[in-house]
Design an enzyme around this catalytic site. Structure first.
Site, PDB file in Angstrom:
ATOM      1  N   ASP A   9      -3.322   6.264  -2.628  1.00 46.44           N
ATOM      2  CA  ASP A   9      -2.522   5.985  -2.194  1.00 46.44           C
ATOM      3  C   ASP A   9      -1.380   4.757  -3.749  1.00 46.44           C
ATOM      4  OD1 ASP A   9      -3.643   3.784  -2.517  1.00 46.44           O
ATOM      5  OD2 ASP A   9      -3.321   2.580  -0.279  1.00 46.44           O
ATOM      6  N   SER A  37      -1.354   1.405  17.166  1.00 49.33           N
ATOM      7  CA  SER A  37      -1.072   1.295  16.147  1.00 49.33           C
ATOM      8  C   SER A  37      -1.654  -0.441  16.114  1.00 49.33           C
ATOM      9  CB  SER A  37       0.103   1.442  15.275  1.00 49.33           C
ATOM     10  OG  SER A  37       0.350   1.027  14.348  1.00 49.33           O
ATOM     11  N   SER A  92       0.875  -1.390   0.000  1.00 48.69           N
ATOM     12  CA  SER A  92       0.245   0.013  -0.205  1.00 48.69           C
ATOM     13  C   SER A  92       0.994   1.166   0.113  1.00 48.69           C
ATOM     14  CB  SER A  92      -0.868  -0.092   1.674  1.00 48.69           C
ATOM     15  OG  SER A  92      -1.787   1.268   1.163  1.00 48.69           O
ATOM     16  N   ARG A 100      -0.733   5.992  18.100  1.00 46.66           N
ATOM     17  CA  ARG A 100      -1.097   6.889  18.008  1.00 46.66           C
ATOM     18  C   ARG A 100      -1.780   8.189  19.144  1.00 46.66           C
ATOM     19  NH1 ARG A 100       0.980   5.570  13.463  1.00 46.66           N
ATOM     20  NH2 ARG A 100       0.060   3.373  12.518  1.00 46.66           N
TER      21      ARG A 100
HETATM   22  C1  16G Z   1      -4.497  -0.098   8.220  1.00 45.83           C
HETATM   23  C2  16G Z   1      -5.736  -0.164   7.455  1.00 45.83           C
HETATM   24  C3  16G Z   1      -6.596   1.379   7.522  1.00 45.83           C
HETATM   25  C4  16G Z   1      -6.196   1.476   8.899  1.00 45.83           C
HETATM   26  C5  16G Z   1      -4.785   1.313   8.923  1.00 45.83           C
HETATM   27  C6  16G Z   1      -4.751   2.232  10.739  1.00 45.83           C
HETATM   28  C7  16G Z   1      -7.039  -1.829   6.151  1.00 45.83           C
HETATM   29  C8  16G Z   1      -7.453  -2.516   4.338  1.00 45.83           C
HETATM   30  N1  16G Z   1      -5.940  -0.628   6.169  1.00 45.83           N
HETATM   31  O1  16G Z   1      -3.985   0.616   6.848  1.00 45.83           O
HETATM   32  O2  16G Z   1      -7.983   1.377   7.509  1.00 45.83           O
HETATM   33  O3  16G Z   1      -6.532   3.042   8.864  1.00 45.83           O
HETATM   34  O4  16G Z   1      -4.219   0.160   9.230  1.00 45.83           O
HETATM   35  O5  16G Z   1      -3.284   2.059  10.512  1.00 45.83           O
HETATM   36  O6  16G Z   1      -7.599  -2.378   6.611  1.00 45.83           O
HETATM   37  P1  16G Z   1      -2.897   2.163  12.098  1.00 45.83           P
HETATM   38  O7  16G Z   1      -3.057   0.876  13.126  1.00 45.83           O
HETATM   39  O8  16G Z   1      -1.151   1.478  12.494  1.00 45.83           O
HETATM   40  O9  16G Z   1      -2.154   3.164  12.779  1.00 45.83           O
HETATM   41 MG    MG Z   2      -3.349   1.057   0.365  1.00 41.71          MG
END
Ligand code: 16G
Ligand code: MG
Length: 544
Positions: A291, A512, A76, A519
């Protein structure tokens, strides 16, 4: 030989094959976890993980009567040297959560023999017939490590005796679309042709219906993050035709791997709240950034005083909810529209949705699968994360109501036709940047709006998101859709004390799901106050 003996023979052979192929993909001394976005790591460390995902995908397909499972190799918005993998279930949704545990167990099995044993164990616990057919399709983004990881995946699929098809380079949402098409092909409502061309055809036809009889929209500049979204948007744009709309695709260099997501793309624009490199903004025009795997999109524009304005996932959700509600009112059909957000949604957006549009808003934990599950509960469920991940789900009942509706006036007929075209234009399997791009442009064109008119609905509260490195993020436990901490004990009360002092103050802390960090998010009435508030809350949690 009896049937039973023969069957035992087949299984033993499969296990021997798995063990043997596994020696070609040695496991590294590292613990892997299947998290919110599947496995994510440096691409160089993923060989054994992807091989093992191949085994799991075969089991998943066998468990589901040979329906086709998808495997997407992508990281991603992460840097070019990273890569990752996630599984797609038969209707194009994310892998069922209860299976994530098996993915993690397979990835961490610490010998070839133990891996074969985990495979057999899973088949016994989950009651899977190892002789049943298995079908898997896969694709990858444009990363340099992709082809090598695809080779590992093919080994895993071959070892487990699955049939597979390589779809080459696609966006993540395109593979979700293809999986759904394959599995619905023989049902009364096939989703579409299971090819990239089928995807372009479906989206472009629906887009043209919505834009019929309207003036040609101005050209839209799209930053493709130097990823797969670039070539795919160009192909989609040719299917639509330059007589309908022109897209100027920038940051579309997929031949230089190091450029991927570098100083550009949706994540850069959202987190930095500024324009990407490679784009010269002209005041009043609309721009978008995708992205690296094109499942996220944000829009932005410059005002006459050169002020930069971001139109993020919350703005997109609000625009769609408003438009769908207008069409429903025009048609006279009564269907419930709801919006799903996360704690990151700007407070002004939630207020606009509930108080101005009067639509119900559900808040879920972060991660597309959580939002998706909440959105299916509405007739028309709009879900978006503030970061630009999202889509709209029309329930089967809603589609039926629209299809069988008998209009009493041309205006009612137009509203119903537009709603039905929207359901085709929107990729209903998962958030899709290309489909969301067409949807937003279609709505703005219908309303004769530029970005500034869209932006008028509400004004974002100043907000800030920071990362705090702590010794052990797992001690942070949340409730109420991640909006409040339950552990460590007493910390939430202290946050509440701090927040109280700020006008329109709000802040939350969560661990996270994709990085070893906490976060901290905050919003408040002014930029100065939000900087101060974020700092105070970060200070409070940094020593855990
Ligand atoms: C992942 C999730 C995204 C979320 C992010 C939060 C999918 C496909 N992707 O990239 O939706 O916003 O995690 O990241 O579900 P974090 O937990 O590191 O804040
Ligand atoms: Mg993506």
């Amino acid at each position: 030989m009896s049937d039973q003996d023969q069957s035992d023979q087949v299984i033993l052979q499969q296990l021997a094959q798995i063990e043997q192929f596994s020696t070609l993909h040695p496991r590294l001394d590292k613990t892997f976890t299947y998290g919110t976005a599947g496995f994510r790591e440096k691409g160089a460390l993923l060989d054994s993980v992807i091989f093992r995902v191949g085994l799991l995908a075969a089991l998943r397909s066998r468990k589901l009567e040979g329906q086709t499972i998808g495997v997407m190799i992508t990281a991603s918005h992460n840097p070019p040297e990273d890569n990752g993998v996630k599984l797609i279930d038969p209707q194009g949704e994310m892998l069922e959560q209860s299976w994530e545990e098996y993915a993690t167990r397979f990835a961490n099995a610490d010998s070839d023999e133990y891996l074969a044993r985990e495979y057999l164990n899973a088949s016994e616990v989950l009651k899977i017939n190892l002789e049943a057919p298995a079908a898997v399709v896969f694709a990858r983004d444009t990363r340099e490590s992709g082809p090598r990881l695809v080779a590992a995946l093919k080994d895993g699929l071959s070892a487990a005796g699955a049939e597979f098809t390589d779809y080459g380079e696609l966006t993540t949402p395109q593979l979700h679309y293809i999986v759904k098409c394959i599995n619905t092909a023989k049902t009364p409502s096939p989703y579409g042709a299971p090819t990239a061309q089928g995807y372009y055809d479906k989206l472009s036809s629906a887009f043209k219906v919505v834009l019929k009889n309207l003036p040609k929209p101005s050209a839209v500049t799209v930053d493709a993050a130097n990823g797969i979204g670039g070539p795919q948007l160009n192909a989609l744009a040719s299917a639509i035709g330059s007589d309908v709309i022109n897209f100027v695709v920038v940051n579309a260099d997929v031949a230089t791997p190091t450029k991927l997501n570098f100083q550009c793309g949706a994540d850069f624009v959202k987190t930095q709240q500024k324009q990407p490199s490679g784009v010269d903004l002209v005041a009043g025009q609309i721009y978008a950034s995708l992205d690296g795997d094109a499942d996220r999109i944000v829009f932005y524009y410059l005002d006459e005083d050169s002020g930069f304005h971001l139109l993020d996932g919350d703005k997109i959700a609000s625009l769609i909810a408003m438009f769908v509600q207008d069409l429903l009112a025009q048609s006279g059909i009564s269907l419930e529209v709801g919006v799903v957000q996360t704690a990151y949604a700007n407070g002004s957006s939630s207020q606009y949705l509930t108080e101005v549009l009067k639509v119900p808003v559900t808040v879920t934990s972060t991660g597309v699968k959580n939002l998706h599950h909440a959105a299916v509960l509405f007739d028309i469920g709009v879900y978006f994360e503030a970061n630009g991940h999202g889509t709209v789900l029309f329930s089967p009942g809603a589609i039926k109501a629209l299809e069988s509706f008998e209009a009493n006036s041309p205006s009612q007929q137009t509203a119903v036709t537009t709603l039905l075209s929207l359901s085709d234009l929107i990729n209903q399997t998962v958030g899709d940047a290309l489909s969301d791009l067409l949807l937003v442009i279609a709505i703005l064109t219908q309303k004769s709006w530029g970005p500034a008119e869209w932006d008028l609905a509400y004004t974002d509260l100043p907000n800030r998101l920071v990362k705090v490195l702590v010794k052990d993020r797992t001690v942070f436990k949340t409730e109420n859709a991640e909006r409040r901490l339950v552990q460590p004990a007493g910390v939430q009360d202290k946050i509440d004390e701090i927040v109280k002092k700020y006008k329109f103050g709000r802040s939350f802390v969560r661990a996270s799901g994709t990085e070893d960090a906490l976060r901290v998010y905050a919003e408040a009435a002014t930029q100065g106050e939000v900087v101060d508030l974020t700092m105070k809350v970060a200070e409070l949690v940094k020593d855990f």
